[in-house]
Design a protein around this motif. Sequence first.
Motif, PDB file in Angstrom:
ATOM      1  N   PRO A  74      10.653  14.250 -39.252  1.00 48.92           N
ATOM      2  CA  PRO A  74       9.339  13.707 -38.874  1.00 48.92           C
ATOM      3  C   PRO A  74       9.494  12.388 -38.137  1.00 48.92           C
ATOM      4  O   PRO A  74      10.509  11.703 -38.276  1.00 48.92           O
TER       5      PRO A  74
ATOM      6  N   ILE B  81      -2.864  13.075 -41.250  1.00 48.04           N
ATOM      7  CA  ILE B  81      -1.499  13.546 -41.567  1.00 48.04           C
ATOM      8  C   ILE B  81      -0.639  12.495 -42.257  1.00 48.04           C
ATOM      9  O   ILE B  81       0.336  12.842 -42.900  1.00 48.04           O
TER      10      ILE B  81
ATOM     11  N   ARG C 207      -1.980   0.493 -36.154  1.00 46.97           N
ATOM     12  CA  ARG C 207      -0.782   1.271 -36.494  1.00 46.97           C
ATOM     13  C   ARG C 207      -0.348   1.040 -37.941  1.00 46.97           C
ATOM     14  O   ARG C 207      -0.090   1.956 -38.700  1.00 46.97           O
TER      15      ARG C 207
ATOM     16  N   ASN D 249       8.650  21.914 -37.663  1.00 50.24           N
ATOM     17  CA  ASN D 249       7.761  21.304 -36.661  1.00 50.24           C
ATOM     18  C   ASN D 249       6.858  20.237 -37.267  1.00 50.24           C
ATOM     19  O   ASN D 249       5.709  20.493 -37.603  1.00 50.24           O
ATOM     20  N   PRO D 250       7.393  19.030 -37.413  1.00 54.19           N
ATOM     21  CA  PRO D 250       6.578  17.945 -37.977  1.00 54.19           C
ATOM     22  C   PRO D 250       5.424  17.594 -37.031  1.00 54.19           C
ATOM     23  O   PRO D 250       5.622  17.505 -35.824  1.00 54.19           O
ATOM     24  N   THR D 251       4.246  17.410 -37.579  1.00 53.90           N
ATOM     25  CA  THR D 251       3.081  17.075 -36.758  1.00 53.90           C
ATOM     26  C   THR D 251       3.143  15.626 -36.260  1.00 53.90           C
ATOM     27  O   THR D 251       2.626  15.304 -35.193  1.00 53.90           O
ATOM     28  N   THR D 252       3.804  14.777 -37.039  1.00 54.64           N
ATOM     29  CA  THR D 252       3.885  13.363 -36.640  1.00 54.64           C
ATOM     30  C   THR D 252       4.546  13.186 -35.266  1.00 54.64           C
ATOM     31  O   THR D 252       4.233  12.235 -34.549  1.00 54.64           O
ATOM     32  N   VAL D 253       5.438  14.119 -34.895  1.00 54.13           N
ATOM     33  CA  VAL D 253       6.103  14.025 -33.578  1.00 54.13           C
ATOM     34  C   VAL D 253       5.069  14.101 -32.449  1.00 54.13           C
ATOM     35  O   VAL D 253       5.242  13.514 -31.381  1.00 54.13           O
ATOM     36  N   ASN D 254       3.963  14.786 -32.733  1.00 58.06           N
ATOM     37  CA  ASN D 254       2.937  14.962 -31.694  1.00 58.06           C
ATOM     38  C   ASN D 254       2.067  13.724 -31.507  1.00 58.06           C
ATOM     39  O   ASN D 254       1.332  13.643 -30.530  1.00 58.06           O
ATOM     40  N   PHE D 255       2.109  12.797 -32.469  1.00 59.86           N
ATOM     41  CA  PHE D 255       1.131  11.701 -32.427  1.00 59.86           C
ATOM     42  C   PHE D 255       1.710  10.295 -32.450  1.00 59.86           C
ATOM     43  O   PHE D 255       1.142   9.386 -31.872  1.00 59.86           O
ATOM     44  N   LEU D 256       2.845  10.096 -33.132  1.00 59.67           N
ATOM     45  CA  LEU D 256       3.322   8.710 -33.288  1.00 59.67           C
ATOM     46  C   LEU D 256       4.031   8.150 -32.054  1.00 59.67           C
ATOM     47  O   LEU D 256       3.773   7.009 -31.672  1.00 59.67           O
TER      48      LEU D 256
ATOM     49  N   SER E 109       2.223  23.137 -37.174  1.00 59.32           N
ATOM     50  CA  SER E 109       3.138  22.511 -38.122  1.00 59.32           C
ATOM     51  C   SER E 109       3.951  23.581 -38.831  1.00 59.32           C
ATOM     52  O   SER E 109       3.615  24.760 -38.803  1.00 59.32           O
ATOM     53  N   GLY E 110       5.000  23.162 -39.477  1.00 58.84           N
ATOM     54  CA  GLY E 110       5.855  24.065 -40.236  1.00 58.84           C
ATOM     55  C   GLY E 110       7.120  23.312 -40.604  1.00 58.84           C
ATOM     56  O   GLY E 110       7.295  22.145 -40.212  1.00 58.84           O
TER      57      GLY E 110
ATOM     58  N   ASP F 118       7.260  21.711 -45.466  1.00 50.53           N
ATOM     59  CA  ASP F 118       6.716  20.911 -44.371  1.00 50.53           C
ATOM     60  C   ASP F 118       7.244  19.476 -44.455  1.00 50.53           C
ATOM     61  O   ASP F 118       7.212  18.868 -45.536  1.00 50.53           O
ATOM     62  N   PRO F 119       7.713  18.923 -43.349  1.00 49.96           N
ATOM     63  CA  PRO F 119       8.247  17.555 -43.386  1.00 49.96           C
ATOM     64  C   PRO F 119       7.160  16.477 -43.412  1.00 49.96           C
ATOM     65  O   PRO F 119       7.433  15.329 -43.708  1.00 49.96           O
ATOM     66  N   ASP F 120       5.921  16.804 -43.057  1.00 53.09           N
ATOM     67  CA  ASP F 120       4.860  15.800 -43.117  1.00 53.09           C
ATOM     68  C   ASP F 120       3.524  16.480 -43.386  1.00 53.09           C
ATOM     69  O   ASP F 120       3.463  17.696 -43.561  1.00 53.09           O
TER      70      ASP F 120
ATOM     71  N   THR G  67      -7.901  18.897 -30.375  1.00 55.42           N
ATOM     72  CA  THR G  67      -8.679  19.770 -31.246  1.00 55.42           C
ATOM     73  C   THR G  67      -7.715  20.209 -32.332  1.00 55.42           C
ATOM     74  O   THR G  67      -6.702  20.847 -32.041  1.00 55.42           O
ATOM     75  N   THR G  68      -7.980  19.808 -33.562  1.00 53.43           N
ATOM     76  CA  THR G  68      -7.005  20.027 -34.626  1.00 53.43           C
ATOM     77  C   THR G  68      -7.614  20.799 -35.775  1.00 53.43           C
ATOM     78  O   THR G  68      -8.664  20.424 -36.303  1.00 53.43           O
ATOM     79  N   LEU G  69      -6.948  21.878 -36.147  1.00 56.74           N
ATOM     80  CA  LEU G  69      -7.382  22.686 -37.278  1.00 56.74           C
ATOM     81  C   LEU G  69      -6.496  22.375 -38.478  1.00 56.74           C
ATOM     82  O   LEU G  69      -5.273  22.489 -38.377  1.00 56.74           O
ATOM     83  N   SER G  70      -7.102  21.992 -39.581  1.00 59.58           N
ATOM     84  CA  SER G  70      -6.358  21.673 -40.801  1.00 59.58           C
ATOM     85  C   SER G  70      -6.724  22.677 -41.882  1.00 59.58           C
ATOM     86  O   SER G  70      -7.901  22.920 -42.131  1.00 59.58           O
TER      87      SER G  70
ATOM     88  N   LEU H 252      -3.837  10.958 -36.938  1.00 57.43           N
ATOM     89  CA  LEU H 252      -3.004  10.048 -37.731  1.00 57.43           C
ATOM     90  C   LEU H 252      -3.661   9.812 -39.095  1.00 57.43           C
ATOM     91  O   LEU H 252      -2.972   9.673 -40.103  1.00 57.43           O
TER      92      LEU H 252
ATOM     93  N   THR I  55      -1.402  22.701 -39.986  1.00 59.80           N
ATOM     94  CA  THR I  55      -2.017  21.996 -38.864  1.00 59.80           C
ATOM     95  C   THR I  55      -1.803  22.768 -37.569  1.00 59.80           C
ATOM     96  O   THR I  55      -0.668  23.151 -37.261  1.00 59.80           O
ATOM     97  N   LEU I  56      -2.871  23.016 -36.887  1.00 61.87           N
ATOM     98  CA  LEU I  56      -2.776  23.617 -35.560  1.00 61.87           C
ATOM     99  C   LEU I  56      -3.346  22.612 -34.583  1.00 61.87           C
ATOM    100  O   LEU I  56      -4.497  22.205 -34.691  1.00 61.87           O
ATOM    101  N   ASN I  57      -2.513  22.182 -33.621  1.00 57.88           N
ATOM    102  CA  ASN I  57      -2.952  21.198 -32.631  1.00 57.88           C
ATOM    103  C   ASN I  57      -3.165  21.845 -31.282  1.00 57.88           C
ATOM    104  O   ASN I  57      -2.257  22.467 -30.732  1.00 57.88           O
TER     105      ASN I  57
END
Lengths: 478, 225, 258
Positions: free
Chosen positions: B117, A232, A195, B147-154, B143-144, A284-286, A273-276, A229, B190-192
């Motif tokens: 995030p 991003i 982590r 819609n932070p992507t980190t919420v989906n993973f951390l 994402s957008g 974007d916040p992250d 499955t992640t598309l970047s 992780l 990012t599309l999850n």
Amino acid sequence: MQITSPAFKENARQALADPQLQKAMLHVRSGFIDKRQHAVDALPEFEALRESARAIKDHTLAHLDIYLEAYEEKVRAAGGHVHWAETAADARRIILDICRAAGARTVTKGKSMITEEIGLNEFLEKEGIRPVETDLGEYIIQLRGEHPSHIIAPAVHLTKDQVEADFRRVHDHLPPARDLSEPESLLGEARRVLRSQYFQADVGITGANFLVAETGSSVIVTNEGNGDLTQILPKVHVVVASIEKIVPTLEDMSQILRVLARSATGQDMSVYTTLSTGPRRPGDPDGPEEYHVVLLDNGRSAMLGTEFQDMLRCIRCGACMNHCPVYHAVGGHAYGWVYPGPMGAVLTPSLMGVDKAGHLPNASTFCGRCEAVCPMKIPLPKMMRHWREREFSRGLNPAVQRYGLGAWAFFARRPRLYRVLTSLAVPALALLGGRRGRFRHLPLARGWTKHRDFPAPERRTFMQQWREREVWKQEARV
Amino acid sequence: MSGRSVILARIRTALKVAPDDAARASAVAGRLAASPLGVIPARGQLPQKERVELFCRMAEKVSATVKRVRKAESVPKAVAAYLRARNLPASVRMGADGRLKAMPWTSVRSLEVKNGPAEPEDMVGVSHAVAGVAETGTIVLHSGADNPTTVNFLPEHHIVVVDAKDITGDLETALSGIRQAFGKGEMPRTLNLITGPSRSGDIEQKLLLGAHGPRALHLIVVDGG
Amino acid sequence: MDTRAPKPPRVGLFVTCLVDLFRPTVGFASVKLLEEAGCEVDVPMAQTCCGQPAYNSGDRADTIAIAKNTIEAFEEYDYVVAPSGSCAGMLKKHYPGLFAGEGMWEARAKALAEKTYELVSFLVDVMGVSAVKAAHDGTVTYHDSCSGLRELGIAEQPRRLLASVSGLKLVEMHDADVCCGFGGTFCVKYPDISNKIVEEKTANIAASGADTLLAGDLGCLMNMAGKLQRQGSAVKVRHVAEVLAGMDDGPAIGRGKD
């Protein structure tokens, strides 16, 4: 990494004598095969999807130059950078430059066979940058200073007890009395240790399962979430992918996704499955501020238009090795380079030369199970045979084999001579076999009698007896 | 640019094609424009009610938990119930997604909602999916700004709200929804596509949940009107 | 009006080199089964081997020469039948590719491929045989040899005919469809790996509880028999044709008269 494929026989001998490895390999045999079969049985369209997936890749490879250009244009339009690397060395240098520009000291990595292929970790370490593998299996083998023994399950050659010993050795800041007896506790410890690494990293490096030309997206398919992780959290995301990873559209990706996870782990879909596509967008916040794709050739373009082109359909699911009796017997390290099993037996000679990797396409019984389960219908045995033909025509196989084969072929091409010779030799051999009807030792067949008895022939050849029967029949008629 | 031109030239030489072959270019342009559909499994091609049921069943098969609610207004209560049942602190992390924001979070006493995030210490993240895919029990998130992507993973627990009307039979239909929303050939950063909670089989092939991403994935399906 | 029975199909028996040299009983069993099924059987003397040892060693020139010899020897027959999935697979699946783009020879190879069959699948699929008149008192297990199974789709046919053998009980071993480790020259080029694979196989054979092991390919059978005997196993090993033809009273493979 150093290629040890020329020492395949010795590698195999050691692997066969390694009880830990043999114990670990039992899990491959019991796990993957049943799960795949179950997933395939549950999807009536699986065969049609294999055909569809094959056609998509064949079309893409036939137009690869144009799809690469289209893909590049979309990446650029999304604010990303595309770098073209002819060789492994080019790719390493490009990645180093990106890391240097980002002032990177630590990079996290998602599981990526392509970075194994270019030997990225050793290179970055030498340049003073610390690579941290985040996939659990990759993390374990990085601790051990090893390479993956399987393309989707890198630590499949290890037992739980070996992992526990490594964690105790490396995580020496943790209480020695902690309980690590269960896989759950080992996973929990890796999760906690890793982590903090995600947040320290300046650059995150991933591979790609697909590059989508329509959208300029790189796609990773994982189960752990480490790849996400990795891509991003750091401020720079680097994708390293070989040129054949291109698919035209999202629909094409969807077709291949349906056969990928089912063939690999027996899941209908992998968890993530992640598309970047490009770097983070305004607002974007992250997400990463920079997005780079390194497109690697490293010998692949030379496979196009040859009898090995079909190999470029490979989606790295691992089904071929999961079903390979030779892989089951010796594990992945014996193959001596990055790609083991049947797919490695075709790919390694293509990328490293058949003079170094000549054993690999020979070390197959041609049982055909790999081709039968390959989601992309790659004719793996046929391509291994092509390598044997190239070896043979270059005179690379051992002299004893060549002469033995040559002598046999000489007679096989001359039926009369063959008849005479065999009708003399067989009764003699039968006589030597005696009442036991078998041999424990045969001077010309030591490879056989080292491990098994050699059945003696019945009295005389079939042809001798048949001819007598025919003569007798004719006489009876007269 | 040298690597680029060398690689492209090698490919063309190997394929025995010229760089300016109009027929090849139009074959590529045609496929990219038309995005032809391939084989679509019959499994997900069901009427709405059965489709949603299949989605829930497939999600549960991959160890997600599913709660169905009638209305969006019921989501905060369902979230609070999930936290209580698992003895989790009454605090969730979420982005500024309009659909989540419109829900009556203040109606649930003492539930803390943190926006932005995710932080490493967050235990629970809440997201709103843009689609669900019935054939595999997959949820689609992008994402957008909101819609932070980190919420989906951390966070260790990920709660995802999905509207029943957004559940498609197959993956292609869900992706064509993204294409409609963003424009042909355009994508969010990012599309999850998420199918169950994080897992690993790397130690002796024993499947364990919660490798690096969430240990638990809880889906709240809003059946709607 | 022609009252004669339809002319029986003329079958050229491709004996295979291993059967010719080591196990003629399998050849005679094949002849018996084919004749009982209504075929007229001939054994062309000009045959030697299908060429697989050369083919799988990358020696294309010798393979082509041997293939031409086989084609010439067999093209006059209605069918070519071999008591081996591996050799039949060579003629059926690989010969045409050897002559790709070579006009006449390609056409001749394709014509041969089309009429070539492995023995048991020929009996069931072409001749419509659904039962045999044989008896075998005992429990057998059947190993699916790789080429027959994966190149020619042979799995159900031998089991169906075995089910008709009176007194015979068929038990399935675990992983019956997994390679025995023979692999032609593989077993002598990589003896240690081959040994590991055949050890797995003999463990499964032993666990099945069968007293006899059957399969349709002599190479695999000699490999498994050799290993079983080295291990001191009492399991007898025979080609499936021997049992189907009721010619299983002689010594089993590698057993002599002891």
